[in-house]
Enzyme design. Structure first.
Site, PDB file in Angstrom:
ATOM      1  N   GLY A  10       9.342  12.263  -4.614  1.00 62.24           N
ATOM      2  CA  GLY A  10       8.290  12.076  -3.618  1.00 62.24           C
ATOM      3  C   GLY A  10       8.641  12.733  -2.302  1.00 62.24           C
ATOM      4  N   GLY A  15       9.621  10.917   2.461  1.00 61.34           N
ATOM      5  CA  GLY A  15      10.568  11.340   1.435  1.00 61.34           C
ATOM      6  C   GLY A  15      11.303  12.609   1.821  1.00 61.34           C
ATOM      7  N   ASN A  33       8.976  16.587  -6.833  1.00 63.98           N
ATOM      8  CA  ASN A  33       7.649  16.145  -6.425  1.00 63.98           C
ATOM      9  C   ASN A  33       6.680  16.548  -7.529  1.00 63.98           C
ATOM     10  OD1 ASN A  33       6.201  15.122  -3.762  1.00 63.98           O
ATOM     11  ND2 ASN A  33       4.860  16.680  -4.672  1.00 63.98           N
ATOM     12  N   THR A  35       3.865  17.779  -7.398  1.00 65.35           N
ATOM     13  CA  THR A  35       3.303  19.098  -7.110  1.00 65.35           C
ATOM     14  C   THR A  35       4.455  20.068  -6.896  1.00 65.35           C
ATOM     15  OG1 THR A  35       1.386  18.063  -6.053  1.00 65.35           O
ATOM     16  CG2 THR A  35       1.760  20.405  -5.608  1.00 65.35           C
ATOM     17  N   ASN A 104       6.919   1.155   0.894  1.00 61.82           N
ATOM     18  CA  ASN A 104       6.458  -0.083   1.517  1.00 61.82           C
ATOM     19  C   ASN A 104       5.864  -1.009   0.464  1.00 61.82           C
ATOM     20  OD1 ASN A 104       6.989  -0.528   4.202  1.00 61.82           O
ATOM     21  ND2 ASN A 104       5.296   0.716   4.942  1.00 61.82           N
ATOM     22  N   SER A 128      12.753   1.466   7.577  1.00 60.35           N
ATOM     23  CA  SER A 128      11.927   1.445   8.781  1.00 60.35           C
ATOM     24  C   SER A 128      12.400   2.490   9.782  1.00 60.35           C
ATOM     25  CB  SER A 128      11.978   0.069   9.455  1.00 60.35           C
ATOM     26  OG  SER A 128      11.227   0.087  10.658  1.00 60.35           O
ATOM     27  N   GLY A 130       9.858   5.200  10.636  1.00 62.46           N
ATOM     28  CA  GLY A 130       8.944   6.319  10.595  1.00 62.46           C
ATOM     29  C   GLY A 130       9.648   7.611  10.211  1.00 62.46           C
ATOM     30  N   LYS A 183      11.441  -6.373   5.253  1.00 59.37           N
ATOM     31  CA  LYS A 183      10.714  -5.234   5.823  1.00 59.37           C
ATOM     32  C   LYS A 183       9.264  -5.620   6.134  1.00 59.37           C
ATOM     33  CE  LYS A 183       9.762  -0.890   6.846  1.00 59.37           C
ATOM     34  NZ  LYS A 183       8.344  -0.684   6.609  1.00 59.37           N
ATOM     35  N   HIS A 186       9.305  -7.576   9.289  1.00 55.26           N
ATOM     36  CA  HIS A 186       9.533  -6.576  10.340  1.00 55.26           C
ATOM     37  C   HIS A 186       8.210  -5.932  10.734  1.00 55.26           C
ATOM     38  CE1 HIS A 186       9.792  -2.294  11.358  1.00 55.26           C
ATOM     39  NE2 HIS A 186      10.957  -2.539  11.942  1.00 55.26           N
ATOM     40  N   ASN A 187       7.412  -5.531   9.743  1.00 61.13           N
ATOM     41  CA  ASN A 187       6.152  -4.866  10.047  1.00 61.13           C
ATOM     42  C   ASN A 187       5.160  -5.812  10.707  1.00 61.13           C
ATOM     43  OD1 ASN A 187       7.379  -2.731   8.771  1.00 61.13           O
ATOM     44  ND2 ASN A 187       5.669  -2.285   7.417  1.00 61.13           N
ATOM     45  N   GLU A 190       6.114  -5.949  14.186  1.00 61.90           N
ATOM     46  CA  GLU A 190       5.687  -4.668  14.774  1.00 61.90           C
ATOM     47  C   GLU A 190       4.216  -4.726  15.178  1.00 61.90           C
ATOM     48  OE1 GLU A 190       4.713  -0.434  12.731  1.00 61.90           O
ATOM     49  OE2 GLU A 190       6.738  -1.196  12.377  1.00 61.90           O
ATOM     50  N   LYS A 261      -1.783  -0.113   7.333  1.00 64.56           N
ATOM     51  CA  LYS A 261      -1.436   0.113   5.934  1.00 64.56           C
ATOM     52  C   LYS A 261      -1.468  -1.182   5.125  1.00 64.56           C
ATOM     53  CE  LYS A 261      -0.630   4.545   6.250  1.00 64.56           C
ATOM     54  NZ  LYS A 261       0.710   5.107   6.142  1.00 64.56           N
ATOM     55  N   HIS A 447      -6.895 -40.391   2.080  1.00 64.63           N
ATOM     56  CA  HIS A 447      -5.657 -39.642   1.866  1.00 64.63           C
ATOM     57  C   HIS A 447      -4.417 -40.381   2.356  1.00 64.63           C
ATOM     58  CE1 HIS A 447      -7.732 -36.080   0.478  1.00 64.63           C
ATOM     59  NE2 HIS A 447      -8.549 -36.127   1.524  1.00 64.63           N
TER      60      HIS A 447
END
Length: 466
Positions: A10, A15, A33, A35, A104, A128, A130, A183, A186-187, A190, A261, A447
């Site tokens: 990837g 990647g 990859n 492609t 992710n 993490s 970017g 993670k 973490h996001n 963020e 995302k 209850h």
């Protein structure tokens, strides 16, 4: 070239950056990859690092290019694409080969894959930082068997970011989906940190009439103090940037519709399953969802009039509000991780997680050193009760309270800051109002409830007159 130390599938943005990072650290890496043109283009653009890159055109070539027992990193979109790639690799790999999902992923998917009887070893790994982090040093959160992590720990620690004390920001979090869970939280943090910064930006822009240059100066000043962090730093930079087409401040020509995302949403959903209150994160997710409803927002403005009115707040007060909000947000995130540790039996190392987040990742912050120390003293204690942060909150809380109160009075939307304050006020109230809720539940559903005097009489006299 000798066989590669590790492989990677990837070559998208993340990647490709991660592969170059691995090659730069001296580890021969085989890449593939789907492609072929992308693979060839990557190798051609690798420059001097091409000597450490083996570009392959089929999965079989990739597998053959890696020294056994093999390790292969997947950098493909989360979800079905990962399952498809695992299925494609299955007939090509040996039982002791290792596949690492570094995308992710939803941690539930990682748990499922770990338990599914794959014919090779499997690790889930949160990455993490970017594109910049992937290329020059991310924060890495591994999840899976300790022996499998140890097999690739030399590579992961070599490519990871370094904290100021030189410690690599890479560690195994626990079994199965633990790395992807950490993670995910973490996001979520963020999302919340970005939302609180945006709310204060809105107060400066719409309530105080500050232009982008003045706002940039405020952010830059705050980045020299307790708020020093990557997100405050880049907020200063983006508010200072000029649009090359119009010359206007870049932020002034960007449509106010935030993308996502989905990882923040996952955090909010999982928090409900864990009964872990994270209202700042939930408010940030809500705000992003509302931002996408541009037509409805414009209709609301047309019907009810522009909401924000002028407001007089000292910049130092805004800074204090952000300090308090940041602490409350991180406290909620760590409490959620603690709840997951108990639920899933992961024995997550909270101070270790704070240390991993100190560099490389998007939420890196000067506060994380003190958070790691506070969590090491007592991992079971909520962060707001740690002496250092309790004192910091006491000094910053008046600023948060003033910002939320005056902002709300003048029509400024402050969902994340307000949610943090309301959570804090609930957390500092020894006797709240849930006794009335229990009475209501007993009235309509029998209850039951607990009495404060310990008597064994769990129902009220609702059928009797007062």
């Amino acid at each position: 070239m000798a066989q590669a130390r590790i492989g990677l599938i990837g070559l998208g943005t993340m990647g490709a950056a991660l592969a170059l990072n691995i090659a730069e650290k001296g580890f021969p890496i085989a890449v593939w990859n789907r492609t072929t043109a992308v693979t060839r283009g990557f190798a051609a653009a690798a420059g001097p690092l091409a000597a450490h890159v083996i570009a392959t055109e089929t999965l079989a070539e990739l597998v053959a290019a890696i020294a056994p027992p093999r390790a292969i990193i997947l950098m493909v979109p989360a979800g079905q694409a990962v399952d498809d790639q695992l299925a494609a690799l299955a007939p090509l790999l040996d039982a002791d080969d290792l596949v690492i999902d570094a995308g992710n992923a939803d941690f539930h998917d990682t748990n499922r894959r770990d338990a599914s009887g794959l014919p090779f070893r499997f690790l889930g790994m949160g990455v993490s930082g970017g594109e910049e982090g992937a290329r020059h040093g991310p924060a890495i959160m591994g999840g899976g068997d300790a022996a499998d992590w140890d097999r690739v720990a030399d590579v992961m620690t070599a490519i990871a970011a370094r904290a100021e004390d030189g410690t690599p920001c890479a560690a195994r979090m626990g079994d199965a989906g633990a790395g992807h869970f950490v993670k995910m939280v973490h996001n979520g943090i963020e999302y919340a940190d970005m939302q609180m910064i945006a709310e204060v930006y809105g107060l400066m822009r719409d309530g105080m009439g500050m232009d982008a240059a003045a706002i940039s100066s405020a952010f830059a000043g705050w980045n020299e103090g307790a708020l020093q962090s990557y997100l405050i730093e880049i907020s200063a930079r983006v508010t200072a940037a000029a649009d090359p087409h119009t010359g206007r401040p870049m932020v002034d020509v960007i449509l106010d519709r935030a993308g996502q995302k989905g990882t923040g949403r996952w955090t909010a959903i999982e928090a409900q399953h864990l009964s872990a209150p994270i209202p700042v994160i939930e408010a940030a997710v809500m705000a992003r969802n509302v931002s996408s409803r541009l037509d409805e927002r414009l209709a609301g403005e047309a019907r009810f009039g522009p909401a924000p009115q002028p407001i007089r707040i000292a910049p130092q007060t805004l800074e204090q509000a952000l300090i308090a909000g940041k602490i409350l947000c991180y406290a909620q995130g760590f409490a959620m991780i603690s709840a997951a540790s108990q639920r899933f039996g992961w024995t997550l190392d909270l101070p270790g997680i704070a240390r991993v987040w100190r560099a490389g990742c998007i939420i890196r912050s000067a506060m994380l050193n003190d958070m790691a120390a506070a969590l090491a003293e007592d991992p079971a204690r909520n962060l707001v009760l740690a002496p250092f942060f309790a004192s910091l909150i006491e000094s910053a809380l008046p600023g948060l309270r003033q910002v939320v109160a005056e902002g709300a009075a003048q029509g400024h939307a402050l969902p994340a800051l307000a949610s943090g304050l309301m959570w804090f006020d609930l957390m500092r109230t020894g006797r709240g109002t849930a006794n009335l809720i229990q009475a209501q539940r007993d009235f309509f559903g029998a209850h039951g409830f607990q009495r404060i005097d310990g008597l064994d009489d769990p129902h009220g006299p609702w059928g009797q007159s007062a």
